[in-house]
Design a protein around this motif. Structure first.
Motif, PDB file in Angstrom:
ATOM      1  N   PHE A 148      11.220  18.068  -3.958  1.00  0.00           N
ATOM      2  CA  PHE A 148      11.739  17.479  -2.717  1.00  0.00           C
ATOM      3  C   PHE A 148      11.399  18.441  -1.590  1.00  0.00           C
ATOM      4  N   HIS A 149      10.628  17.965  -0.617  1.00  0.00           N
ATOM      5  CA  HIS A 149      10.176  18.815   0.479  1.00  0.00           C
ATOM      6  C   HIS A 149      10.784  18.330   1.794  1.00  0.00           C
ATOM      7  N   ILE A 150      11.224  19.281   2.608  1.00  0.00           N
ATOM      8  CA  ILE A 150      11.619  18.988   3.984  1.00  0.00           C
ATOM      9  C   ILE A 150      10.703  19.804   4.876  1.00  0.00           C
ATOM     10  N   THR A 151       9.860  19.132   5.636  1.00  0.00           N
ATOM     11  CA  THR A 151       8.949  19.854   6.523  1.00  0.00           C
ATOM     12  C   THR A 151       9.619  20.115   7.863  1.00  0.00           C
ATOM     13  N   ALA A 152       9.141  21.144   8.544  1.00  0.00           N
ATOM     14  CA  ALA A 152       9.690  21.516   9.856  1.00  0.00           C
ATOM     15  C   ALA A 152      11.209  21.552   9.804  1.00  0.00           C
ATOM     16  N   SER A 153      11.741  22.309   8.866  1.00  0.00           N
ATOM     17  CA  SER A 153      13.190  22.292   8.613  1.00  0.00           C
ATOM     18  C   SER A 153      13.974  22.748   9.846  1.00  0.00           C
ATOM     19  N   GLN A 154      15.177  22.200   9.956  1.00  0.00           N
ATOM     20  CA  GLN A 154      16.070  22.482  11.083  1.00  0.00           C
ATOM     21  C   GLN A 154      17.420  22.906  10.544  1.00  0.00           C
ATOM     22  N   PRO A 155      18.199  23.666  11.325  1.00  0.00           N
ATOM     23  CA  PRO A 155      19.551  24.033  10.862  1.00  0.00           C
ATOM     24  C   PRO A 155      20.390  22.818  10.464  1.00  0.00           C
ATOM     25  N   ALA A 156      20.160  21.668  11.113  1.00  0.00           N
ATOM     26  CA  ALA A 156      20.909  20.450  10.764  1.00  0.00           C
ATOM     27  C   ALA A 156      20.566  19.928   9.367  1.00  0.00           C
ATOM     28  N   ASP A 157      19.501  20.441   8.773  1.00  0.00           N
ATOM     29  CA  ASP A 157      19.150  20.051   7.397  1.00  0.00           C
ATOM     30  C   ASP A 157      19.976  20.804   6.366  1.00  0.00           C
ATOM     31  N   SER A 158      20.742  21.779   6.807  1.00  0.00           N
ATOM     32  CA  SER A 158      21.567  22.558   5.885  1.00  0.00           C
ATOM     33  C   SER A 158      22.597  21.652   5.218  1.00  0.00           C
ATOM     34  N   ALA A 159      22.568  21.622   3.899  1.00  0.00           N
ATOM     35  CA  ALA A 159      23.455  20.753   3.120  1.00  0.00           C
ATOM     36  C   ALA A 159      23.159  21.011   1.646  1.00  0.00           C
ATOM     37  N   THR A 160      23.875  20.327   0.777  1.00  0.00           N
ATOM     38  CA  THR A 160      23.553  20.345  -0.645  1.00  0.00           C
ATOM     39  C   THR A 160      22.748  19.088  -0.959  1.00  0.00           C
ATOM     40  N   TYR A 161      21.668  19.264  -1.700  1.00  0.00           N
ATOM     41  CA  TYR A 161      20.791  18.149  -2.042  1.00  0.00           C
ATOM     42  C   TYR A 161      20.869  17.905  -3.542  1.00  0.00           C
ATOM     43  N   LEU A 162      21.097  16.650  -3.885  1.00  0.00           N
ATOM     44  CA  LEU A 162      21.315  16.265  -5.283  1.00  0.00           C
ATOM     45  C   LEU A 162      20.142  15.430  -5.788  1.00  0.00           C
ATOM     46  N   CYS A 163      19.658  15.823  -6.945  1.00  0.00           N
ATOM     47  CA  CYS A 163      18.614  15.081  -7.630  1.00  0.00           C
ATOM     48  C   CYS A 163      19.291  14.200  -8.667  1.00  0.00           C
ATOM     49  N   VAL A 164      18.927  12.934  -8.710  1.00  0.00           N
ATOM     50  CA  VAL A 164      19.649  11.988  -9.560  1.00  0.00           C
ATOM     51  C   VAL A 164      18.675  11.078 -10.303  1.00  0.00           C
ATOM     52  N   PRO A 165      18.334  11.424 -11.539  1.00  0.00           N
ATOM     53  CA  PRO A 165      17.510  10.503 -12.339  1.00  0.00           C
ATOM     54  C   PRO A 165      18.354   9.320 -12.783  1.00  0.00           C
ATOM     55  N   GLY A 166      17.728   8.149 -12.858  1.00  0.00           N
ATOM     56  CA  GLY A 166      18.457   6.973 -13.303  1.00  0.00           C
ATOM     57  C   GLY A 166      17.573   6.057 -14.097  1.00  0.00           C
ATOM     58  N   SER A 167      18.190   5.286 -14.999  1.00  0.00           N
ATOM     59  CA  SER A 167      17.389   4.356 -15.779  1.00  0.00           C
ATOM     60  C   SER A 167      18.008   2.977 -15.846  1.00  0.00           C
ATOM     61  N   ALA A 168      19.177   2.828 -15.369  1.00  0.00           N
ATOM     62  CA  ALA A 168      19.823   1.517 -15.366  1.00  0.00           C
ATOM     63  C   ALA A 168      20.655   1.453 -14.099  1.00  0.00           C
TER      64      ALA A 168
END
Lengths: 115, 110
Positions: free
Chosen positions: B75-95
């Motif tokens: 997961f890439h965020i280009t030209a990152s900004q302070p407002a992008d500060s957060a927790t990012y969750l990866c969520v695989p799903g199959s149903a």
């Protein structure tokens, strides 16, 4: 925008009390979910429902029950609150048609403290 | 059992740089993978989804890749900004059910 509303942001309850956490969504979603979130453990699924009056156990259902009498409302019940149920509780909903492409919509969460 | 590993609990990056978050999963063959953003004390917010037959998906400054052979998503965020500060969750799903990891806490420093 879909809105998922949880009745309380913060709750403090005593050990042994019966606790009701309410969740309402306004976009006619079929699927509704209850998660709890604890530091380092991520979100863990407690119960979910794909239809009215239908419920299925998630990964950690012990000590909880749920009710879905109407499509828009999904209630989580702690039959006898215990201190290890102190947590952030998150309700989510999703649409069946279109599959997962729109993701889940979460409520703002209820931070429950059991003392 | 299914397991999701995100590259680290915390990632600090300088404003303007590209942030790259890694998600690895095991014992799982998801049909799609979602990414969410979560701010402190709030519920996660859905960002985007990539399917198993897609190599890459873009949305504004976000780019996600999905390698089913490596069992990995970036997961890439280009030209990152302070407002992008957060927790990012990866969520695989199959149903219709999703398995959430603990996420990566991103801090973008001004």
């Amino acid at each position: 925008d879909v809105k998922v509303t949880q009745s309380s942001r913060y709750l403090v309850k005593r050990t042994g009390e019966k606790v009701f956490l309410e969740c309402v969504q306004d976009m006619d979603h079929e699927n509704m979910f209850w998660y709890r979130q604890d530091p380092g453990l991520g979100l863990r699924l407690i119960y979910f429902s794909y239809d009215v009056k239908m419920k299925e156990k998630g990964d950690i259902p012990e000590g909880y029950s749920v009710s879905r009498e109407k499509k828009e409302r999904f209630s989580l019940i702690l039959e006898s609150a215990s201190t290890n149920q102190t947590s952030m509780y998150l309700c989510a909903s999703s649409n069946s048609s279109g599959g997962p492409i729109y993701g889940y919509t979460f409520g703002s969460g209820t931070r429950l403290t059991v003392v | 059992s299914q397991k999701i590993e995100q590259n680290s609990e915390a990632l600090n990056i300088q404003e303007g740089k590209t942030a790259t978050l890694t998600c690895n999963y095991t014992n799982y063959s998801p049909a799609y993978l979602q990414w969410y953003r979560q701010d402190p004390g709030r519920g996660p917010v859905f960002l985007l989804l990539i399917r198993e037959n897609e190599k890459e998906k873009r949305k504004e400054r976000l780019k996600v890749t999905f390698d089913t052979t490596l069992k990995q998503s970036l997961f890439h965020i280009t030209a990152s900004q302070p407002a992008d500060s957060a927790t990012y969750l990866c969520v695989p799903g199959s149903a219709r059910q999703l398995t959430f990891g603990s996420g990566t806490q991103l801090t973008v420093l001004p």
